[in-house]
Design a protein around this motif. Structure first.
Motif, PDB file in Angstrom:
ATOM      1  N   LYS A 137       0.833  -1.204   0.000  1.00 10.99           N
ATOM      2  CA  LYS A 137       0.000   0.000   0.000  1.00 10.99           C
ATOM      3  C   LYS A 137       0.871   1.259   0.000  1.00 10.99           C
ATOM      4  CE  LYS A 137      -3.847  -2.164   2.521  1.00 10.99           C
ATOM      5  NZ  LYS A 137      -4.895  -2.001   1.500  1.00 10.99           N
ATOM      6  N   ALA A 138       1.948   1.221   0.778  1.00 10.95           N
ATOM      7  CA  ALA A 138       2.863   2.367   0.817  1.00 10.95           C
ATOM      8  C   ALA A 138       3.567   2.552  -0.521  1.00 10.95           C
ATOM      9  CB  ALA A 138       3.889   2.184   1.941  1.00 10.95           C
ATOM     10  N   ASP A 139       3.892   1.447  -1.178  1.00 14.43           N
ATOM     11  CA  ASP A 139       4.521   1.528  -2.500  1.00 14.43           C
ATOM     12  C   ASP A 139       3.592   2.213  -3.488  1.00 14.43           C
ATOM     13  OD1 ASP A 139       6.642   0.817  -4.428  1.00 14.43           O
ATOM     14  OD2 ASP A 139       5.113  -0.501  -5.277  1.00 14.43           O
ATOM     15  N   ARG A 140       2.308   1.829  -3.440  1.00 15.02           N
ATOM     16  CA  ARG A 140       1.331   2.478  -4.327  1.00 15.02           C
ATOM     17  C   ARG A 140       1.145   3.937  -3.948  1.00 15.02           C
ATOM     18  NH1 ARG A 140      -1.262  -2.603  -3.767  1.00 15.02           N
ATOM     19  NH2 ARG A 140      -2.693  -1.828  -2.172  1.00 15.02           N
ATOM     20  N   GLY A 141       1.179   4.219  -2.637  1.00 16.26           N
ATOM     21  CA  GLY A 141       1.044   5.604  -2.191  1.00 16.26           C
ATOM     22  C   GLY A 141       2.209   6.458  -2.650  1.00 16.26           C
ATOM     23  N   TRP A 142       3.432   5.912  -2.581  1.00 16.97           N
ATOM     24  CA  TRP A 142       4.619   6.645  -3.028  1.00 16.97           C
ATOM     25  C   TRP A 142       4.518   6.936  -4.526  1.00 16.97           C
ATOM     26  CZ3 TRP A 142       8.660   7.219  -6.231  1.00 16.97           C
ATOM     27  CH2 TRP A 142       9.754   7.981  -5.780  1.00 16.97           C
ATOM     28  N   LYS A 143       4.121   5.929  -5.290  1.00 11.83           N
ATOM     29  CA  LYS A 143       3.997   6.111  -6.738  1.00 11.83           C
ATOM     30  C   LYS A 143       2.889   7.102  -7.081  1.00 11.83           C
ATOM     31  CE  LYS A 143       5.826   1.542  -7.932  1.00 11.83           C
ATOM     32  NZ  LYS A 143       5.496   0.168  -8.399  1.00 11.83           N
ATOM     33  N   LYS A 144       1.785   7.040  -6.338  1.00 12.07           N
ATOM     34  CA  LYS A 144       0.698   7.990  -6.587  1.00 12.07           C
ATOM     35  C   LYS A 144       1.160   9.411  -6.278  1.00 12.07           C
ATOM     36  CE  LYS A 144      -4.015   9.255  -5.346  1.00 12.07           C
ATOM     37  NZ  LYS A 144      -5.227   8.930  -4.572  1.00 12.07           N
ATOM     38  N   THR A 145       1.910   9.578  -5.197  1.00 16.11           N
ATOM     39  CA  THR A 145       2.425  10.905  -4.852  1.00 16.11           C
ATOM     40  C   THR A 145       3.324  11.428  -5.962  1.00 16.11           C
ATOM     41  OG1 THR A 145       2.387  10.287  -2.510  1.00 16.11           O
ATOM     42  CG2 THR A 145       3.659  12.233  -3.105  1.00 16.11           C
ATOM     43  N   ASP A 146       4.206  10.573  -6.459  1.00 16.64           N
ATOM     44  CA  ASP A 146       5.107  10.960  -7.541  1.00 16.64           C
ATOM     45  C   ASP A 146       4.317  11.325  -8.790  1.00 16.64           C
ATOM     46  OD1 ASP A 146       7.899  11.073  -8.698  1.00 16.64           O
ATOM     47  OD2 ASP A 146       7.014   9.563 -10.021  1.00 16.64           O
ATOM     48  N   ARG A 147       3.300  10.510  -9.104  1.00 16.67           N
ATOM     49  CA  ARG A 147       2.466  10.765 -10.281  1.00 16.67           C
ATOM     50  C   ARG A 147       1.703  12.079 -10.137  1.00 16.67           C
ATOM     51  NH1 ARG A 147       0.088   6.032 -10.339  1.00 16.67           N
ATOM     52  NH2 ARG A 147      -1.871   6.648  -9.355  1.00 16.67           N
ATOM     53  N   THR A 148       1.243  12.354  -8.929  1.00 16.09           N
ATOM     54  CA  THR A 148       0.502  13.587  -8.685  1.00 16.09           C
ATOM     55  C   THR A 148       1.394  14.810  -8.869  1.00 16.09           C
ATOM     56  OG1 THR A 148      -0.908  12.431  -7.092  1.00 16.09           O
ATOM     57  CG2 THR A 148      -0.907  14.831  -7.001  1.00 16.09           C
ATOM     58  N   ALA A 180      -4.692  11.949 -10.180  1.00 17.21           N
ATOM     59  CA  ALA A 180      -3.405  12.139 -10.841  1.00 17.21           C
ATOM     60  C   ALA A 180      -3.444  11.645 -12.281  1.00 17.21           C
ATOM     61  CB  ALA A 180      -2.313  11.408 -10.066  1.00 17.21           C
ATOM     62  N   GLU A 181      -4.108  10.508 -12.517  1.00 17.47           N
ATOM     63  CA  GLU A 181      -4.232   9.986 -13.886  1.00 17.47           C
ATOM     64  C   GLU A 181      -4.977  10.969 -14.774  1.00 17.47           C
ATOM     65  OE1 GLU A 181      -4.479   5.150 -13.453  1.00 17.47           O
ATOM     66  OE2 GLU A 181      -6.233   6.309 -12.882  1.00 17.47           O
ATOM     67  N   ALA A 182      -6.064  11.532 -14.235  1.00 16.58           N
ATOM     68  CA  ALA A 182      -6.850  12.485 -15.016  1.00 16.58           C
ATOM     69  C   ALA A 182      -6.028  13.721 -15.368  1.00 16.58           C
ATOM     70  CB  ALA A 182      -8.106  12.884 -14.242  1.00 16.58           C
ATOM     71  N   LEU A 183      -5.292  14.235 -14.409  1.00 14.35           N
ATOM     72  CA  LEU A 183      -4.474  15.418 -14.644  1.00 14.35           C
ATOM     73  C   LEU A 183      -3.374  15.149 -15.668  1.00 14.35           C
ATOM     74  CD1 LEU A 183      -4.178  16.731 -10.993  1.00 14.35           C
ATOM     75  CD2 LEU A 183      -5.202  17.971 -12.890  1.00 14.35           C
ATOM     76  N   LEU A 184      -2.718  13.995 -15.548  1.00 14.44           N
ATOM     77  CA  LEU A 184      -1.669  13.653 -16.510  1.00 14.44           C
ATOM     78  C   LEU A 184      -2.234  13.524 -17.914  1.00 14.44           C
ATOM     79  CD1 LEU A 184       0.581  11.070 -14.632  1.00 14.44           C
ATOM     80  CD2 LEU A 184       1.288  13.265 -15.576  1.00 14.44           C
ATOM     81  N   ARG A 243       4.068  15.015 -10.750  1.00 16.09           N
ATOM     82  CA  ARG A 243       4.329  15.163 -12.188  1.00 16.09           C
ATOM     83  C   ARG A 243       3.128  15.754 -12.905  1.00 16.09           C
ATOM     84  NH1 ARG A 243       4.705  10.792 -14.987  1.00 16.09           N
ATOM     85  NH2 ARG A 243       4.199   9.228 -13.413  1.00 16.09           N
ATOM     86  N   ALA A 244       1.937  15.328 -12.507  1.00 18.38           N
ATOM     87  CA  ALA A 244       0.722  15.820 -13.158  1.00 18.38           C
ATOM     88  C   ALA A 244       0.520  17.303 -12.903  1.00 18.38           C
ATOM     89  CB  ALA A 244      -0.486  15.035 -12.657  1.00 18.38           C
ATOM     90  N   MET A 245       0.724  17.718 -11.677  1.00 21.89           N
ATOM     91  CA  MET A 245       0.466  19.109 -11.312  1.00 21.89           C
ATOM     92  C   MET A 245       1.528  20.057 -11.843  1.00 21.89           C
ATOM     93  SD  MET A 245      -0.927  18.675  -7.393  1.00 21.89           S
ATOM     94  CE  MET A 245      -1.162  20.436  -7.178  1.00 21.89           C
ATOM     95  N   SER A 246       2.738  19.541 -12.065  1.00 23.57           N
ATOM     96  CA  SER A 246       3.826  20.415 -12.497  1.00 23.57           C
ATOM     97  C   SER A 246       3.611  20.984 -13.892  1.00 23.57           C
ATOM     98  CB  SER A 246       5.151  19.652 -12.464  1.00 23.57           C
ATOM     99  OG  SER A 246       5.151  18.600 -13.422  1.00 23.57           O
ATOM    100  N   GLY A 247       2.826  20.313 -14.706  1.00 23.82           N
ATOM    101  CA  GLY A 247       2.636  20.778 -16.072  1.00 23.82           C
ATOM    102  C   GLY A 247       1.319  21.469 -16.314  1.00 23.82           C
ATOM    103  N   ILE A 305      -8.607  18.006  -7.325  1.00 25.82           N
ATOM    104  CA  ILE A 305      -8.762  16.744  -8.047  1.00 25.82           C
ATOM    105  C   ILE A 305      -7.505  15.887  -7.932  1.00 25.82           C
ATOM    106  CG2 ILE A 305      -8.991  15.758 -10.378  1.00 25.82           C
ATOM    107  CD1 ILE A 305     -10.913  18.035 -11.026  1.00 25.82           C
ATOM    108  N   ALA A 306      -6.351  16.515  -7.794  1.00 29.61           N
ATOM    109  CA  ALA A 306      -5.063  15.811  -7.850  1.00 29.61           C
ATOM    110  C   ALA A 306      -4.967  14.624  -6.915  1.00 29.61           C
ATOM    111  CB  ALA A 306      -3.928  16.794  -7.560  1.00 29.61           C
ATOM    112  N   VAL A 307      -5.509  14.739  -5.715  1.00 32.98           N
ATOM    113  CA  VAL A 307      -5.316  13.686  -4.712  1.00 32.98           C
ATOM    114  C   VAL A 307      -6.501  12.733  -4.602  1.00 32.98           C
ATOM    115  CG1 VAL A 307      -3.745  15.094  -3.349  1.00 32.98           C
ATOM    116  CG2 VAL A 307      -6.202  15.216  -2.897  1.00 32.98           C
ATOM    117  N   LYS A 308      -7.480  12.869  -5.473  1.00 30.39           N
ATOM    118  CA  LYS A 308      -8.669  12.021  -5.371  1.00 30.39           C
ATOM    119  C   LYS A 308      -8.388  10.600  -5.858  1.00 30.39           C
ATOM    120  CE  LYS A 308     -12.480  15.307  -5.421  1.00 30.39           C
ATOM    121  NZ  LYS A 308     -13.847  15.514  -5.921  1.00 30.39           N
ATOM    122  N   ASP A 309      -9.001   9.632  -5.174  1.00 27.23           N
ATOM    123  CA  ASP A 309      -8.865   8.238  -5.592  1.00 27.23           C
ATOM    124  C   ASP A 309      -9.720   7.937  -6.813  1.00 27.23           C
ATOM    125  OD1 ASP A 309      -7.071   7.570  -3.558  1.00 27.23           O
ATOM    126  OD2 ASP A 309      -8.697   7.194  -2.139  1.00 27.23           O
TER     127      ASP A 309
END
Length: 403
Positions: free
Chosen positions: A201-212, A387-391, A214-218, A228-232
């Motif tokens: 779960k922490a691995d997925r959380g770390w990856k989601k944080t990283d993805r978020t 994060a997926e939606a934003l990316l 990246r998504a928000m930076s652009g 929206i960025a942090v929504k499941d």
């Protein structure tokens, strides 16, 4: 004499009945009908987002033992989840109040340090869900209390290890948009001495944080993007707002219409009744006038009316379908709508070439607007997270050169 004996017998029976009633009442007698068992099943139901089943299990645990602290802690999470899903503000307040009442009882009846740990974790989880004033500070304080406890981790029957506190603190920081702190907490779980229950779960959380991140930076990341960025999962209302806020759909479509000299700008045919008081009412109405496929009003059998259903989660298949139509509308390339018709083989095992979403999925995947999993699946029926939606929106903007 007989009357005297009968009177004495009745008195003895009455005394026996009263004595039985005044003693401890054993309600749950079978092997698996005990507070601990029901608490564990309730927490497992929470993991599956089955709030109703979770509440029933916690209630049964309290029926067996009305002073069982962990069950009150579990019910506090159930009430917090119910508050989050309530559309009516008054009902949200009621459920939030119930959550606090359950927490007070959980604190009152804690018997061992391990039960205290469960209580502190419930405080952290409730705060993260409800996000009331000062919630992050209170969550950090509860985390500190949980971390300071000297517990027998083998007796943490559900959480199984103290690293659970790091995991839920990571989720709290992610919700608070404290991305570096979230990464650090998830990393603490990943770096724990043993690979326990919370590692994946922490691995997925770390990856989601990283993805978020990246998504928000652009993106322009206005208030809509940040929320929206942090929504499941992203709802239809969220996606409508995101397309309006980030894609500037109205301005772009109006420009194309003027360039083509097609006359007056269109208007939404009607206002669905379920968006009248919605926070994104204006964005939804603006989107409706451009008739984006996949975001049209739907007929509701209960009300016998066409509704937008703004709270309904968008699946990845639906997201591909919607973004494909946006791509077609903004590029004017109508051939995209049938580009993969007739293709016999699908590169995704969970998306058949006969699926109504197949063409859209292929258009998104071949342009790297949306991606499949390492397993090869597209996860067509799973909800899109923030994060997926934003990316996806960021990449789509780049493909059609939107500034």
């Amino acid at each position: 004499m007989k009357e005297k004996l009968l009177s004495m017998l009745l008195a003895g029976i009455t005394a026996g009945v009263l004595s039985a009633c005044s003693g401890p009442q054993v309600r749950c007698t079978t092997a698996e009908d005990n507070p601990l068992h029901h608490y564990l099943r309730g927490m497992e139901a929470l993991e599956k987002s089955d709030i109703t089943a979770a509440g029933e299990k916690f209630d049964r645990a309290l029926y067996c033992n009305e002073k069982y602290s962990p069950a009150y802690a579990g019910n506090s999470i159930v009430a917090a989840e119910k508050s989050r899903t309530q559309g009516d503000a008054a009902f949200r307040t009621i459920e939030a109040g119930r959550s606090r009442e359950y927490l007070e009882k959980a604190d009152k009846y804690t018997d061992a340090r391990e039960e205290q740990f469960d209580y502190y974790l419930a405080v952290m989880r409730d705060n993260t869900i409800l996000k009331e004033k000062g919630w992050l500070k209170e969550t950090e304080e509860a985390f500190g209390d949980a971390a300071a406890l000297q517990v027998n981790e083998q007796k943490l029957v559900y959480y199984q290890g103290k690293e659970a506190a790091d995991y839920f603190m990571g989720l709290a920081y992610l919700q608070a948009l404290e991305f570096q702190k979230a990464r650090d907490k998830f990393a603490d779980v990943l770096n724990a001495k043993r690979e326990g229950k919370w590692h994946d779960k922490a691995d997925r959380g770390w990856k989601k944080t990283d993805r978020t991140v990246r998504a928000m930076s652009g993106l322009t990341t206005g208030d809509v993007g940040k929320k929206i960025a942090v929504k499941d999962s992203v709802s239809r209302g969220d996606l409508a707002a995101l397309l309006m806020d980030e894609m500037k759909m109205d301005k772009l479509m109006a420009g194309r219409l003027s360039a083509a000299s097609q006359g007056n700008h269109p208007e939404a045919e009607f206002m669905p009744a379920d968006i009248v008081d919605h926070q994104f009412k204006d964005e939804i109405l603006t989107l409706l006038k451009w008739r984006v496929r996949g975001l049209e009003p739907r007929f509701d059998e209960t009300t016998k009316a066409y509704l937008f259903k703004p709270a309904e989660a968008v699946t990845r298949g639906e997201m591909a379908f919607i973004l494909e139509d946006v791509l077609i509308k903004l590029t004017g390339d109508e051939k995209l709508a049938t580009a993969y018709f007739g293709q016999e083989k699908s590169p995704f095992p969970d998306v058949r070439s006969t699926s109504p979403f197949f063409n859209a999925v292929m258009n998104m995947a071949t342009r790297a607007i949306m991606e499949g999993e390492l397993s090869g699946e597209f996860r067509i029926n799973e909800p899109v997270d923030g994060a997926e939606a934003l990316l996806a929106v960021r990449v789509l903007k780049q493909k059609i050169n939107i500034r």
